[in-house]
Design a protein around this motif. Structure first.
Motif, PDB file in Angstrom:
ATOM      1  N   CYS A 128       5.423   2.119   3.810  1.00 47.24           N
ATOM      2  CA  CYS A 128       4.921   2.377   5.166  1.00 47.24           C
ATOM      3  C   CYS A 128       3.443   2.783   5.131  1.00 47.24           C
ATOM      4  O   CYS A 128       3.090   3.942   5.401  1.00 47.24           O
ATOM      5  CB  CYS A 128       5.771   3.452   5.845  1.00 47.24           C
ATOM      6  SG  CYS A 128       7.479   2.938   6.100  1.00 47.24           S
ATOM      7  N   ALA A 129       2.583   1.838   4.784  1.00 41.63           N
ATOM      8  CA  ALA A 129       1.149   2.111   4.673  1.00 41.63           C
ATOM      9  C   ALA A 129       0.555   2.362   6.056  1.00 41.63           C
ATOM     10  O   ALA A 129       0.722   1.556   6.964  1.00 41.63           O
ATOM     11  CB  ALA A 129       0.450   0.927   4.014  1.00 41.63           C
ATOM     12  N   ASN A 130      -0.152   3.483   6.205  1.00 46.19           N
ATOM     13  CA  ASN A 130      -0.782   3.794   7.494  1.00 46.19           C
ATOM     14  C   ASN A 130      -2.169   4.398   7.339  1.00 46.19           C
ATOM     15  O   ASN A 130      -2.710   4.955   8.280  1.00 46.19           O
ATOM     16  CB  ASN A 130       0.118   4.713   8.337  1.00 46.19           C
ATOM     17  CG  ASN A 130       0.468   6.009   7.620  1.00 46.19           C
ATOM     18  OD1 ASN A 130      -0.211   6.419   6.680  1.00 46.19           O
ATOM     19  ND2 ASN A 130       1.543   6.656   8.063  1.00 46.19           N
ATOM     20  N   GLU A 131      -2.739   4.300   6.141  1.00 52.85           N
ATOM     21  CA  GLU A 131      -4.102   4.788   5.929  1.00 52.85           C
ATOM     22  C   GLU A 131      -4.784   3.910   4.901  1.00 52.85           C
ATOM     23  O   GLU A 131      -4.150   3.382   3.997  1.00 52.85           O
ATOM     24  CB  GLU A 131      -4.086   6.252   5.460  1.00 52.85           C
ATOM     25  CG  GLU A 131      -5.486   6.854   5.394  1.00 52.85           C
ATOM     26  CD  GLU A 131      -5.487   8.362   5.635  1.00 52.85           C
ATOM     27  OE1 GLU A 131      -6.282   9.041   4.961  1.00 52.85           O
ATOM     28  OE2 GLU A 131      -4.721   8.842   6.483  1.00 52.85           O
ATOM     29  N   GLY A 132      -6.119   3.744   5.041  1.00 48.67           N
ATOM     30  CA  GLY A 132      -6.833   2.836   4.157  1.00 48.67           C
ATOM     31  C   GLY A 132      -6.505   1.395   4.523  1.00 48.67           C
ATOM     32  O   GLY A 132      -6.316   1.058   5.692  1.00 48.67           O
ATOM     33  N   LEU A 133      -6.431   0.534   3.533  1.00 45.62           N
ATOM     34  CA  LEU A 133      -6.047  -0.869   3.752  1.00 45.62           C
ATOM     35  C   LEU A 133      -4.549  -0.920   4.026  1.00 45.62           C
ATOM     36  O   LEU A 133      -3.748  -0.439   3.228  1.00 45.62           O
ATOM     37  CB  LEU A 133      -6.397  -1.689   2.514  1.00 45.62           C
ATOM     38  CG  LEU A 133      -6.316  -3.217   2.631  1.00 45.62           C
ATOM     39  CD1 LEU A 133      -7.301  -3.724   3.662  1.00 45.62           C
ATOM     40  CD2 LEU A 133      -6.581  -3.862   1.280  1.00 45.62           C
ATOM     41  N   THR A 134      -4.142  -1.510   5.163  1.00 45.60           N
ATOM     42  CA  THR A 134      -2.734  -1.449   5.570  1.00 45.60           C
ATOM     43  C   THR A 134      -2.098  -2.813   5.826  1.00 45.60           C
ATOM     44  O   THR A 134      -0.872  -2.887   5.935  1.00 45.60           O
ATOM     45  CB  THR A 134      -2.576  -0.605   6.852  1.00 45.60           C
ATOM     46  OG1 THR A 134      -3.338  -1.207   7.901  1.00 45.60           O
ATOM     47  CG2 THR A 134      -3.045   0.831   6.623  1.00 45.60           C
ATOM     48  N   THR A 135      -2.849  -3.884   5.937  1.00 49.12           N
ATOM     49  CA  THR A 135      -2.266  -5.178   6.298  1.00 49.12           C
ATOM     50  C   THR A 135      -1.652  -5.858   5.063  1.00 49.12           C
ATOM     51  O   THR A 135      -2.322  -5.990   4.032  1.00 49.12           O
ATOM     52  CB  THR A 135      -3.310  -6.107   6.923  1.00 49.12           C
ATOM     53  OG1 THR A 135      -4.427  -6.232   6.020  1.00 49.12           O
ATOM     54  CG2 THR A 135      -3.819  -5.521   8.233  1.00 49.12           C
ATOM     55  N   PRO A 136      -0.377  -6.301   5.149  1.00 46.60           N
ATOM     56  CA  PRO A 136       0.288  -6.907   3.993  1.00 46.60           C
ATOM     57  C   PRO A 136      -0.469  -8.071   3.355  1.00 46.60           C
ATOM     58  O   PRO A 136      -0.567  -8.122   2.124  1.00 46.60           O
ATOM     59  CB  PRO A 136       1.644  -7.353   4.569  1.00 46.60           C
ATOM     60  CG  PRO A 136       1.916  -6.363   5.653  1.00 46.60           C
ATOM     61  CD  PRO A 136       0.561  -6.095   6.271  1.00 46.60           C
TER      62      PRO A 136
END
Length: 254
Positions: A128-136
């Motif tokens: 669940c990336a929500n900081e920095g680079l987040t787009t798959p």
């Protein structure tokens, strides 16, 4: 459609072959979304990885939330006690800078010799990336670029809100494996399978190419990365194992 089988030979009989040392970058997500059981299971998985490695393998340990902390730089595993203590001390924190944590683990392995048996980042996260680079797609592209340098990525998913899209994309682009489990026990079999592969590696960095007569187009149907020369990257092969690829040929009626 053409199904292609790539078969590795059996290990040479009567020859005991010591594998070259490996480099493993253990990257653990300790963000708030991993609080409670997911983080505890990730810690158990990480401890299992450390216990499974040899004393002369190199291990780096990275933990991240919105901050990225290298708890142990890339060094020989030795008896693994310091790594075990560092893993046990982890507690949950803030947001999820997944790309930053993964990158730190990969960069720790970059200084290893090019002839190392394997250099692999093992990411334990809910994705669940929500900081920095987040787009798959962008994160997957970073994994692909690192794999081209010999540093591959496997993802192990835990947590209540698992981002399958990102974790699968990272592993496929990073030429590794991807798994998901609710508990550490769910992941022990995949872990063992991965380490069995590492211990019996026959071929890595394999590329499949297809040459066709003029006018015949060929398309790869597997979700694998292509290379600049028009080939496709294959997964690592253990002695006696197989890889499969599905190609589609388009042949003119004439």
């Amino acid at each position: 459609d053409v199904l292609v089988r790539i078969e590795a030979p059996q290990a040479p009989a009567g020859v005991e072959k010591k594998r070259p040392p490996y480099g493993i970058g253990l990257v653990i997500d300790r963000s708030g979304s991993m609080s409670g059981q997911p983080l505890e299971e990730a810690k158990r998985c990480a401890a299992h990885v450390v216990q499974s490695l040899a004393a002369d393998d190199t291990v780096a340990l990275v933990a991240f939330d919105h901050r990225v902390n290298t708890l142990a730089p890339a060094e020989l595993r030795a008896d693994g006690r310091a790594l075990a203590l560092a893993i046990e001390s982890l507690h949950s924190g803030g947001n999820t800078n997944l790309h930053g944590g993964w990158l730190a683990g990969a960069e720790e392995l970059a200084g290893m010799a090019a002839d190392a048996g394997l250099k692999r980042v093992i990411l334990l996260s809910d994705g669940c990336a929500n900081e920095g680079l987040t787009t798959p797609p962008e994160i997957a592209e970073a994994c692909r670029a690192m794999a081209a340098k010999g540093i591959t990525t496997s993802t192990y998913g835990l947590g209540h809100h698992f981002n399958e899209e990102l974790m699968v994309a990272m592993a496929e682009a990073g030429q590794g494996n991807h798994y998901y489990g609710e508990t550490a026990e769910d992941l022990m079999e995949p872990f063992q399978a991965e380490f069995d592969l590492l211990a019996n590696l026959c071929g890595k960095g394999l590329t499949l190419r297809a040459e066709t007569p003029d006018g015949i187009a060929v398309e790869m149907l597997n979700h694998v990365a292509g290379d600049a020369a028009g080939g496709w990257q294959l997964s690592d092969l253990a002695w006696g194992s197989e890889a499969w690829a599905l190609l589609r040929l388009r042949v003119p009626r004439a």
